[in-house]
Enzyme design. Structure first.
Site, PDB file in Angstrom:
ATOM      1  CB  SER A 173       4.197 -26.779 -26.582  1.00  0.00           C
ATOM      2  OG  SER A 173       2.837 -26.379 -26.580  1.00  0.00           O
ATOM      3  CE1 TYR A 186       2.215 -32.108 -26.232  1.00  0.00           C
ATOM      4  CE2 TYR A 186       1.561 -29.872 -25.617  1.00  0.00           C
ATOM      5  CZ  TYR A 186       2.152 -30.754 -26.513  1.00  0.00           C
ATOM      6  OH  TYR A 186       2.680 -30.265 -27.686  1.00  0.00           O
TER       7      TYR A 186
END
Length: 305
Positions: A173, A186
């Protein structure tokens, strides 16, 4: 004398590789043939995982689909057969559990064969600020987003090394390149995924196993439902990504053996600026682009304790 010759060689090769990279920005790389390759995709029960599975199915690959969502995974398998997949194998595997990963990896080796393209796509997001996130959810995020990569590599990489043939794909990501408010757990897992994939790529080169390729994918928001409610303050500069487009870009990156794929391309500039601008200026720009409040309206796939 050897020192100077070696230094000259490195300089010449560096210039050659730089020019080669510039050319490849204009002229696309040749795509490799994946017909008959065994492609394992985690998190294949929907979203990007499903879309990638369908694209590899059309290319003649043998599909191995892992997801904790049994019904969603079966549906992906059915759709893959509809678009021409000859062989599809679905397994209900919880990638947060090391023993399940090893168990199903053994089944895949016995029932299908050695995986030659491994795509670690499974991922979760808690959607909570760090101090509001229960310990159990932090641990779950680490297990799925990071540790699962370790265990799948342990399971499938030895065969790739033995044959000097394979491809390791990490769906990380943009949150693995820069921290973000409301995404501490995250971001930590995605930073780890990027660092792990890069390190294994270096190890493969150090062992002269250049036939084992690596692709590290760092996308911004993709329309899969995972980050519903979150949006860029200036979408014309940093747009969120259509899921079909993102899947196409990822598969093409694998076929062209591209090491890094960052989407959208404006993020290449953002990453470069992060490494050269003063921290206070970076924080000013983050606030300007709305990153301080990026998760305020998050209503995506909430995880329960």
């Amino acid at each position: 004398m050897n020192f100077f010759l070696k230094t000259l060689q490195v300089l010449v090769l560096s210039i050659y590789y730089l020019l080669e990279s510039l050319v490849l920005w204009v002229v696309p790389r040749r795509k490799k043939n994946v017909t008959g390759e065994i492609v394992l995709i985690t998190g294949s029960g929907g979203g990007i995982g499903r879309l990638m599975a369908l694209k590899f199915a059309r290319l003649g690959a043998v599909l191995v689909l892992w997801d904790v969502n049994q019904e969603g995974n079966k549906e992906t398998g059915r759709l893959a057969k509809e678009v021409g997949a000859v062989r599809v194998h679905t397994y209900t595997c919880d990638c947060s559990k090391k023993q399940e990963i090893y168990e199903y990896a053994d089944k895949v080796k016995k029932e299908v064969g050695d995986v030659s393209i491994l795509i670690n796509n499974a991922g979760i997001v808690t959607g909570k600020k760090f101090l509001d996130c229960p310990d159990s959810l932090v641990e779950k995020t680490i297990e799925v987003n990071t540790m699962a990569h370790f265990w799948t590599y342990k399971a499938f990489l030895p065969a790739m090394i033995a044959s000097n043939h394979g491809h390791l794909v990490s769906i990380a990501s943009s949150a693995g390149l820069s921290g973000a408010s409301g995404l501490a757990d995250y971001c930590a897992t995605k930073f780890a995924a990027v660092g792990f994939a890069e390190s294994i790529d270096v190890e493969m080169h150090a062992q002269r196993k250049t036939g084992v390729k690596t692709t590290i994918v760092c996308p911004y928001l993709i329309h899969t439902g995972m980050f519903d409610g979150c949006r860029s303050k200036w979408p014309h500069l940093i747009p969120s990504l259509d899921s079909e487009y993102a899947a196409e870009m990822i598969v093409n990156a694998v076929l062209q053996e591209q090491v890094y794929l960052i989407m959208p391309r404006t993020l290449y500039i953002a990453v470069a600026l992060k490494n050269i601008l003063p921290v206070k200026m970076i924080r000013l720009l983050e606030n300007y682009f709305g990153l301080f409040n990026f998760m305020d309206n998050f209503n995506g796939r909430l995880k329960k304790d």
